[in-house]
Design a protein around this motif. Structure first.
Motif, PDB file in Angstrom:
ATOM      1  N   VAL A 114       0.897  -1.185  -0.122  1.00 11.65           N
ATOM      2  CA  VAL A 114       0.139  -0.177   0.177  1.00 11.65           C
ATOM      3  C   VAL A 114       0.842   1.270  -0.066  1.00 11.65           C
ATOM      4  O   VAL A 114       2.051   1.251   0.490  1.00 11.65           O
ATOM      5  CB  VAL A 114      -1.045   0.049   1.288  1.00 11.65           C
ATOM      6  CG1 VAL A 114      -1.954  -1.058   1.262  1.00 11.65           C
ATOM      7  CG2 VAL A 114      -0.110  -0.165   2.639  1.00 11.65           C
ATOM      8  N   VAL A 115       0.327   2.371  -0.465  1.00 10.89           N
ATOM      9  CA  VAL A 115       0.997   3.550  -0.330  1.00 10.89           C
ATOM     10  C   VAL A 115       0.025   4.662   0.140  1.00 10.89           C
ATOM     11  O   VAL A 115      -1.027   4.496   0.161  1.00 10.89           O
ATOM     12  CB  VAL A 115       1.362   3.950  -2.007  1.00 10.89           C
ATOM     13  CG1 VAL A 115       2.588   3.282  -2.524  1.00 10.89           C
ATOM     14  CG2 VAL A 115       0.336   4.458  -2.905  1.00 10.89           C
ATOM     15  N   PRO A 116       0.920   5.708   0.799  1.00 16.49           N
ATOM     16  CA  PRO A 116       0.128   6.683   1.453  1.00 16.49           C
ATOM     17  C   PRO A 116      -0.660   7.586   0.396  1.00 16.49           C
ATOM     18  O   PRO A 116      -0.097   7.549  -0.612  1.00 16.49           O
ATOM     19  CB  PRO A 116       1.221   7.571   2.052  1.00 16.49           C
ATOM     20  CG  PRO A 116       2.522   6.709   2.232  1.00 16.49           C
ATOM     21  CD  PRO A 116       2.344   5.600   1.156  1.00 16.49           C
ATOM     22  N   SER A 117      -1.778   8.087   0.615  1.00 15.01           N
ATOM     23  CA  SER A 117      -2.495   8.807  -0.305  1.00 15.01           C
ATOM     24  C   SER A 117      -1.902   9.804  -1.299  1.00 15.01           C
ATOM     25  O   SER A 117      -1.889  10.061  -2.482  1.00 15.01           O
ATOM     26  CB  SER A 117      -3.905   9.383   0.255  1.00 15.01           C
ATOM     27  OG  SER A 117      -3.717  10.120   1.233  1.00 15.01           O
ATOM     28  N   GLY A 118      -0.889  10.573  -0.423  1.00 15.63           N
ATOM     29  CA  GLY A 118      -0.117  11.590  -1.124  1.00 15.63           C
ATOM     30  C   GLY A 118       0.590  11.046  -2.000  1.00 15.63           C
ATOM     31  O   GLY A 118       0.818  11.678  -3.242  1.00 15.63           O
ATOM     32  N   ILE A 119       1.315   9.858  -1.739  1.00 15.11           N
ATOM     33  CA  ILE A 119       2.161   9.228  -2.967  1.00 15.11           C
ATOM     34  C   ILE A 119       1.247   8.804  -3.985  1.00 15.11           C
ATOM     35  O   ILE A 119       1.520   9.226  -5.218  1.00 15.11           O
ATOM     36  CB  ILE A 119       3.067   8.113  -2.196  1.00 15.11           C
ATOM     37  CG1 ILE A 119       3.942   8.740  -1.454  1.00 15.11           C
ATOM     38  CG2 ILE A 119       3.878   7.318  -3.557  1.00 15.11           C
ATOM     39  CD1 ILE A 119       5.071   9.503  -1.706  1.00 15.11           C
ATOM     40  N   HIS A 120       0.011   8.277  -3.832  1.00  9.32           N
ATOM     41  CA  HIS A 120      -0.625   7.644  -4.700  1.00  9.32           C
ATOM     42  C   HIS A 120      -1.225   8.811  -5.792  1.00  9.32           C
ATOM     43  O   HIS A 120      -1.317   8.754  -6.775  1.00  9.32           O
ATOM     44  CB  HIS A 120      -1.838   6.910  -4.215  1.00  9.32           C
ATOM     45  CG  HIS A 120      -2.869   6.754  -5.097  1.00  9.32           C
ATOM     46  ND1 HIS A 120      -4.161   7.532  -5.410  1.00  9.32           N
ATOM     47  CD2 HIS A 120      -3.315   5.744  -5.837  1.00  9.32           C
ATOM     48  CE1 HIS A 120      -4.970   7.092  -6.196  1.00  9.32           C
ATOM     49  NE2 HIS A 120      -4.494   5.651  -6.474  1.00  9.32           N
ATOM     50  N   ASN A 121      -1.730   9.908  -5.182  1.00  3.59           N
ATOM     51  CA  ASN A 121      -2.045  10.852  -5.873  1.00  3.59           C
ATOM     52  C   ASN A 121      -1.140  11.553  -6.769  1.00  3.59           C
ATOM     53  O   ASN A 121      -1.400  12.158  -7.759  1.00  3.59           O
ATOM     54  CB  ASN A 121      -2.567  12.175  -5.174  1.00  3.59           C
ATOM     55  CG  ASN A 121      -3.727  11.623  -4.262  1.00  3.59           C
ATOM     56  OD1 ASN A 121      -4.457  10.682  -4.573  1.00  3.59           O
ATOM     57  ND2 ASN A 121      -4.462  12.264  -3.168  1.00  3.59           N
ATOM     58  N   HIS A 122       0.104  11.882  -6.259  1.00  2.99           N
ATOM     59  CA  HIS A 122       1.294  12.199  -6.831  1.00  2.99           C
ATOM     60  C   HIS A 122       1.671  11.420  -8.154  1.00  2.99           C
ATOM     61  O   HIS A 122       1.762  11.886  -9.248  1.00  2.99           O
ATOM     62  CB  HIS A 122       2.602  12.478  -6.036  1.00  2.99           C
ATOM     63  CG  HIS A 122       3.693  12.966  -6.844  1.00  2.99           C
ATOM     64  ND1 HIS A 122       3.997  14.160  -7.287  1.00  2.99           N
ATOM     65  CD2 HIS A 122       4.791  12.196  -7.466  1.00  2.99           C
ATOM     66  CE1 HIS A 122       5.068  14.460  -7.705  1.00  2.99           C
ATOM     67  NE2 HIS A 122       5.681  13.186  -8.000  1.00  2.99           N
TER      68      HIS A 122
END
Length: 146
Positions: free
Chosen positions: A57-65
């Motif tokens: 899983v990745v943090p949402s900030g990493i995902h969004n970026h």
């Protein structure tokens, strides 16, 4: 890879291990906990994801970026003819004729377009299609156990 090895292997051994409560809760929310664990273990034999660092899983900030980056950078040139080839993040939705070609790339092998892939001979050891002029490099990278 031979047809026998591609067939789904029967699982007959059970392995158990302890995890903390948060990880147990995460695993319990998955549709197929065993498949996720098998894939995570096998992934460790290859490479750890630079985005999730192996957690899955990745943090949402990493995902969004990186979502935008991945959407707009999902092609690369065919190893042989240099035509742009689109590739998915997994081979699960691929049509059967493209599955082996895409799996080869996703596992670290060269990417060929659908026209060049059948024209490039497969390696006798692993079945990956490799251009003759890159066989020595392939053996050093994939088959050396040093």
């Amino acid at each position: 890879m031979s047809k026998e090895k591609k067939e789904k292997t029967e699982k007959s051994e059970i392995v158990a291990f302890k995890v903390d409560g948060d990880l147990a809760a995460f695993l319990d929310r998955l549709p197929n906990k065993s498949e996720f664990i098998r894939r995570a273990i096998l992934a460790q034999f290859n490479m750890t994801c630079p985005l999730c660092t192996g957690s899955g899983v990745v943090p949402s900030g990493i995902h969004n970026h990186f979502e935008h980056v991945i959407e707009h950078h999902s092609t690369r040139p065919c190893e042989k003819c240099k035509t742009a080839v689109a590739f998915p993040l997994s081979a699960e939705g691929a049509v059967p004729a493209d599955k082996d070609r895409l799996e080869q790339f996703l596992k670290g092998g060269p990417l060929y377009c659908s026209k060049c892939y059948p024209a490039v001979p497969p390696c006798d050891d692993c079945g990956w299609h490799v251009m003759m002029e890159k066989v020595a490099e392939h053996f050093k990278k994939v088959h050396s156990h040093a």
